[in-house]
Design a protein around this motif. Structure first.
Motif, PDB file in Angstrom:
ATOM      1  N   ILE A 257       0.696  -0.632  -0.448  1.00 38.48           N
ATOM      2  CA  ILE A 257       0.203   0.120  -0.350  1.00 38.48           C
ATOM      3  C   ILE A 257       0.636   1.151  -0.230  1.00 38.48           C
ATOM      4  O   ILE A 257       1.549   1.614   0.807  1.00 38.48           O
ATOM      5  CB  ILE A 257      -0.828  -0.278   1.302  1.00 38.48           C
ATOM      6  N   SER A 258       0.873   1.841  -0.979  1.00 40.58           N
ATOM      7  CA  SER A 258       1.638   2.794  -1.753  1.00 40.58           C
ATOM      8  C   SER A 258       1.048   4.489  -0.051  1.00 40.58           C
ATOM      9  O   SER A 258       2.003   5.444  -0.499  1.00 40.58           O
ATOM     10  CB  SER A 258       2.850   2.823  -2.409  1.00 40.58           C
ATOM     11  N   ALA A 259       0.527   4.366  -1.145  1.00 40.65           N
ATOM     12  CA  ALA A 259      -0.827   5.642  -0.765  1.00 40.65           C
ATOM     13  C   ALA A 259      -2.416   5.725  -0.146  1.00 40.65           C
ATOM     14  O   ALA A 259      -3.209   4.341  -0.222  1.00 40.65           O
ATOM     15  CB  ALA A 259      -0.616   6.556  -1.023  1.00 40.65           C
ATOM     16  N   PHE A 260      -2.544   5.935   1.113  1.00 39.86           N
ATOM     17  CA  PHE A 260      -4.587   5.688   1.971  1.00 39.86           C
ATOM     18  C   PHE A 260      -4.366   6.679   2.362  1.00 39.86           C
ATOM     19  O   PHE A 260      -3.932   7.197   3.851  1.00 39.86           O
ATOM     20  CB  PHE A 260      -4.234   4.489   3.187  1.00 39.86           C
ATOM     21  N   GLU A 261      -4.844   7.613   1.673  1.00 38.29           N
ATOM     22  CA  GLU A 261      -5.394   9.566   2.025  1.00 38.29           C
ATOM     23  C   GLU A 261      -6.745   9.128   1.979  1.00 38.29           C
ATOM     24  O   GLU A 261      -7.850   8.556   1.644  1.00 38.29           O
ATOM     25  CB  GLU A 261      -4.951  10.039   0.435  1.00 38.29           C
ATOM     26  N   GLY A 262      -6.653  10.504   3.103  1.00 39.38           N
ATOM     27  CA  GLY A 262      -8.857  10.770   3.251  1.00 39.38           C
ATOM     28  C   GLY A 262      -8.966  11.806   3.209  1.00 39.38           C
ATOM     29  O   GLY A 262      -8.171  13.011   3.426  1.00 39.38           O
ATOM     30  N   MET A 263     -10.534  11.558   2.864  1.00 37.84           N
ATOM     31  CA  MET A 263     -11.170  13.336   2.750  1.00 37.84           C
ATOM     32  C   MET A 263     -12.402  13.339   3.274  1.00 37.84           C
ATOM     33  O   MET A 263     -13.077  12.678   3.065  1.00 37.84           O
ATOM     34  CB  MET A 263     -10.833  13.785   0.943  1.00 37.84           C
ATOM     35  N   TRP A 264     -12.568  14.275   4.442  1.00 32.02           N
ATOM     36  CA  TRP A 264     -13.732  14.403   4.737  1.00 32.02           C
ATOM     37  C   TRP A 264     -14.537  15.117   3.996  1.00 32.02           C
ATOM     38  O   TRP A 264     -14.411  15.925   3.553  1.00 32.02           O
ATOM     39  CB  TRP A 264     -13.566  15.339   6.402  1.00 32.02           C
ATOM     40  N   PRO A 265     -16.248  14.982   3.931  1.00 29.35           N
ATOM     41  CA  PRO A 265     -17.358  15.621   3.405  1.00 29.35           C
ATOM     42  C   PRO A 265     -17.031  16.956   3.078  1.00 29.35           C
ATOM     43  O   PRO A 265     -17.069  17.951   2.357  1.00 29.35           O
ATOM     44  CB  PRO A 265     -18.831  15.383   4.365  1.00 29.35           C
ATOM     45  N   ASP A 266     -16.689  17.916   4.479  1.00 31.00           N
ATOM     46  CA  ASP A 266     -15.662  19.433   4.085  1.00 31.00           C
ATOM     47  C   ASP A 266     -15.313  19.324   2.902  1.00 31.00           C
ATOM     48  O   ASP A 266     -15.191  19.877   1.713  1.00 31.00           O
ATOM     49  CB  ASP A 266     -16.045  20.508   5.574  1.00 31.00           C
ATOM     50  N   TYR A 267     -14.646  18.893   2.939  1.00 29.73           N
ATOM     51  CA  TYR A 267     -12.980  19.382   1.806  1.00 29.73           C
ATOM     52  C   TYR A 267     -13.703  18.530   0.339  1.00 29.73           C
ATOM     53  O   TYR A 267     -13.758  19.396  -0.465  1.00 29.73           O
ATOM     54  CB  TYR A 267     -11.840  18.306   1.921  1.00 29.73           C
ATOM     55  N   TRP A 268     -14.572  16.806   0.206  1.00 30.25           N
ATOM     56  CA  TRP A 268     -14.717  16.735  -0.857  1.00 30.25           C
ATOM     57  C   TRP A 268     -15.781  18.525  -1.595  1.00 30.25           C
ATOM     58  O   TRP A 268     -15.321  18.185  -2.499  1.00 30.25           O
ATOM     59  CB  TRP A 268     -15.231  15.551  -0.032  1.00 30.25           C
ATOM     60  N   GLU A 269     -16.714  17.906  -1.070  1.00 26.89           N
ATOM     61  CA  GLU A 269     -17.729  18.595  -1.460  1.00 26.89           C
ATOM     62  C   GLU A 269     -17.169  20.336  -2.406  1.00 26.89           C
ATOM     63  O   GLU A 269     -17.896  20.904  -3.007  1.00 26.89           O
ATOM     64  CB  GLU A 269     -19.256  19.598  -0.275  1.00 26.89           C
ATOM     65  N   PHE A 270     -16.571  20.898  -1.045  1.00 25.11           N
ATOM     66  CA  PHE A 270     -15.736  22.163  -1.384  1.00 25.11           C
ATOM     67  C   PHE A 270     -15.099  22.028  -2.642  1.00 25.11           C
ATOM     68  O   PHE A 270     -15.395  22.986  -3.518  1.00 25.11           O
ATOM     69  CB  PHE A 270     -14.918  22.949  -0.456  1.00 25.11           C
ATOM     70  N   VAL A 271     -14.345  21.394  -2.796  1.00 18.92           N
ATOM     71  CA  VAL A 271     -13.035  21.237  -3.950  1.00 18.92           C
ATOM     72  C   VAL A 271     -13.852  20.403  -5.226  1.00 18.92           C
ATOM     73  O   VAL A 271     -13.676  20.675  -6.615  1.00 18.92           O
ATOM     74  CB  VAL A 271     -12.047  20.133  -4.126  1.00 18.92           C
ATOM     75  N   CYS A 272     -14.959  19.999  -5.394  1.00 22.39           N
ATOM     76  CA  CYS A 272     -15.551  18.961  -6.175  1.00 22.39           C
ATOM     77  C   CYS A 272     -17.042  20.261  -6.110  1.00 22.39           C
ATOM     78  O   CYS A 272     -17.005  20.081  -8.450  1.00 22.39           O
ATOM     79  CB  CYS A 272     -16.586  17.956  -5.957  1.00 22.39           C
ATOM     80  N   ARG A 273     -17.052  20.948  -6.267  1.00 22.75           N
ATOM     81  CA  ARG A 273     -17.775  22.464  -6.787  1.00 22.75           C
ATOM     82  C   ARG A 273     -17.165  23.228  -7.198  1.00 22.75           C
ATOM     83  O   ARG A 273     -17.733  23.900  -8.043  1.00 22.75           O
ATOM     84  CB  ARG A 273     -18.829  23.237  -4.810  1.00 22.75           C
ATOM     85  N   GLN A 274     -15.949  23.581  -7.121  1.00 23.57           N
ATOM     86  CA  GLN A 274     -14.659  24.136  -7.600  1.00 23.57           C
ATOM     87  C   GLN A 274     -14.952  23.788  -9.084  1.00 23.57           C
ATOM     88  O   GLN A 274     -13.658  23.168  -8.814  1.00 23.57           O
ATOM     89  CB  GLN A 274     -13.637  24.948  -6.945  1.00 23.57           C
ATOM     90  N   HIS A 387      -3.510  12.717   5.854  1.00 25.99           N
ATOM     91  CA  HIS A 387      -3.539  10.942   5.998  1.00 25.99           C
ATOM     92  C   HIS A 387      -3.727   9.874   6.878  1.00 25.99           C
ATOM     93  O   HIS A 387      -2.806  10.640   7.801  1.00 25.99           O
ATOM     94  CB  HIS A 387      -1.331  11.194   5.672  1.00 25.99           C
ATOM     95  N   VAL A 388      -4.603   9.205   6.759  1.00 29.50           N
ATOM     96  CA  VAL A 388      -5.506   8.461   7.825  1.00 29.50           C
ATOM     97  C   VAL A 388      -4.313   7.635   8.224  1.00 29.50           C
ATOM     98  O   VAL A 388      -4.658   7.397   9.692  1.00 29.50           O
ATOM     99  CB  VAL A 388      -6.392   7.606   6.599  1.00 29.50           C
ATOM    100  N   ALA A 389      -3.203   6.487   7.452  1.00 25.39           N
ATOM    101  CA  ALA A 389      -3.102   6.010   8.368  1.00 25.39           C
ATOM    102  C   ALA A 389      -1.645   6.331   9.106  1.00 25.39           C
ATOM    103  O   ALA A 389      -1.165   5.558  10.006  1.00 25.39           O
ATOM    104  CB  ALA A 389      -2.599   5.419   7.379  1.00 25.39           C
TER     105      ALA A 389
END
Ligand SMILES: Cc1cc2nc3c(=O)[nH]c(=O)nc-3n(C[C@H](O)[C@H](O)[C@H](O)COP(=O)(O)OP(=O)(O)OC[C@H]3O[C@@H](n4cnc5c(N)ncnc54)[C@H](O)[C@@H]3O)c2cc1C
Length: 474
Positions: A257-274, A387-389
């Protein structure tokens, strides 16, 4: 830090003349138009125009410069690519900057020993490319790879997206050369993996943010390059489900596993809206989003991820998901996570927390921080990704831009962090922005030892004053 003009005392003026004579015109800039761009890094903190910018090309020139600065008590700020996010490379009033921009390039690549010796000013991406051309890899990787230098990543012990697999910068440096404040050159550029002959002094320099010495050269440990990787984006109900997903992934893929990254909904919705930042590849609202990348050298890599994702659906861990089927899809999935470096204009004034707690506590800590901020009238929204892990969240908190709001939000979040035995900075470093909060992470006894070391190696306090130690230095 103010933009006020600096009154030079006679000794400082003599020191500057000596620096000019020792380094020559190419390596000594004083024109305000040249010096202004060296005042600040990318933290948002505004530094002061340095008295001069020193651009040495060799270790001996760095040593000469430091000897002169010590003799005339001139403060010196080491600088790499100025991509730092904690104000560690910002120039305080009355200081000179030492830029490593002329100390660049690969000195030696040893394919059998899997090491690369480089100058400190070499950009991280240059090192990564040179390693890949030899079928190898330098696994430290951060969004600022094109500009951040090896010296800067060493001075901040940079982390990034592959810490889970290969550790922080500290775990990837075999040898180091640095110059102390009095001009002493500490050089141990050996390639030995095993060396128990006394204290490993390089570890004092790594993560010392330019306060103990100037890093001039380094021997980096390379790894085998695994050119193939598979990437999946998985939507899960919450952070607890993300941890379950990580456990399943460890069973399937182990150290691949070379990356295991996490995004909370506040971040996800903000960047996907722009739309200029990112596009949402899955629809609906979910409680948490995970990006998992797995190194693989076999042909059926997508099948392996597909079977893994199928298990997540069967167990009720995953709610939705998408596998990258092409390089373009891989890049666009990564773009969502890496957009955190581009949100500044759209999000407005904000504090960029870089917090770590135990990985299993991260979700609960973020819930507690959200509840705390909801009760603070100064906080005007959050973005969370990390970085969740590693238990590391980048928590961005918007506010009205005033120093008072910033102070109240920082005080509240760092006080909360103290209850979780966390770190006020996981990877960006303390710099100048977090120096006064360090007591929330480190005990009085630890800080006393750190100050004693600083006093021993830099008795006059000329190296990067105000960074990391803040008022503790006084
Ligand atoms: C878009 C973006 C993404 C980022 N992502 C990450 C990430 O994922 N993980 C992470 O850890 N960081 C990240 N950072 C922060 C930053 O890139 C790192 O801190 C990087 O290590 C700084 O390198 P630099 O060469 O720019 O150093 P600078 O900003 O120039 O300096 C940083 C500190 O190191 C000291 N320093 C620099 N060079 C030397 C030297 N040769 N000797 C002694 N001291 C020196 C400076 O005095 C200063 O205290 C990111 C930054 C940006 C802008």
């Amino acid at each position: 830090m103010k933009k006020a003009g600096v009154q030079l005392d006679a000794d400082c003026a003599i020191g500057l003349k000596e620096l000019a004579a020792a380094l020559g015109t190419k390596a000594f800039l004083t024109d305000p138009a040249d010096c202004d761009r060296y005042a600040s890094d990318q933290s948002g903190l505004v530094g002061t125009r340095p008295l001069a910018v020193l651009r040495p090309a060799t270790t001996e020139e760095v040593a000469q410069a430091l000897k002169i600065c010590t003799r005339h008590r001139i403060a010196l700020v080491p600088q790499g690519g100025r991509t730092g996010l904690s104000g560690g490379a910002c120039s305080p009033a009355g200081a000179v900057v030492l830029s490593t921009e002329r100390m660049t390039g690969v000195i030696e690549l040893d394919p059998e020993g899997m090491t690369m010796t480089v100058w400190a000013g070499t950009p991280l991406e240059t090192v990564q490319i040179a390693a890949r051309e030899a079928g190898l890899d330098y696994p430290v990787d951060i969004g600022a790879r094109g500009t951040a230098t090896i010296g800067g990543t060493i001075a901040t012990n940079a982390g990034g997206i592959r810490v889970l697999q290969h550790g922080m910068t500290r775990q990837n440096v075999l040898g180091l050369e640095a110059v102390l404040s009095d001009g002493t050159i500490l050089s141990r550029l050996g390639k030995t993996v095993k060396d128990n002959s006394g204290l490993d002094l390089k570890h004092l320099l790594i993560g010392s943010e330019g306060t103990l010495g100037v890093v001039t050269r380094a021997v980096l440990q390379l790894r085998q390059n695994i050119p193939d990787s598979a990437l999946a984006l998985i939507a899960v109900p919450d952070h607890a489900a993300a941890l379950s997903c990580l456990s399943v992934a460890r069973r399937w893929f182990g150290s691949r596993i070379s990356a295991f990254e996490g995004m909370w909904p506040d971040y996800w919705e903000f960047v996907c809206r722009q739309s200029h930042l990112a596009k949402a590849p899955i629809s609906g609202q979910h409680g948490f989003y995970v990006l998992i990348e797995v190194e693989t050298d076999h042909a059926n890599r997508e099948d392996a991820l597909e079977a893994f994702v199928a298990e997540l659906f069967e167990n009720g861990i995953a709610e939705d998901g998408v596998l990258a089927k092409s390089l373009a899809e891989t890049l666009s999935l990564w773009k969502i996570r890496e957009a955190i470096g581009e949100v500044d204009t759209d999000f407005g004034p904000h504090i960029n927390f870089d917090i770590a707690v135990a990985p299993s506590d991260l979700g609960k800590f973020c819930n507690a921080a959200d509840a705390l901020l909801a009760g603070l009238k100064d906080a005007a929204g959050t973005l969370k990704a990390g970085h969740v892990a590693d238990g590391n969240v980048h928590l961005l908190v918007a506010h009205d831009g005033s120093a008072e709001a910033e102070e109240r939000i920082e005080a509240a979040i760092y006080a909360l962090l103290g209850n979780w035995n966390g770190a006020v900075t996981a990877e960006h470093g303390v710099g100048r922005l977090k120096a006064r909060w360090i007591t929330h992470s480190r005990s009085r006894e630890e800080l006393a030892v750190m100050c004693a070391l600083k006093k021993q190696l830099d008795p006059l306090g000329i190296l990067n004053p105000g960074a990391l130690y803040g008022d503790l230095e006084k």
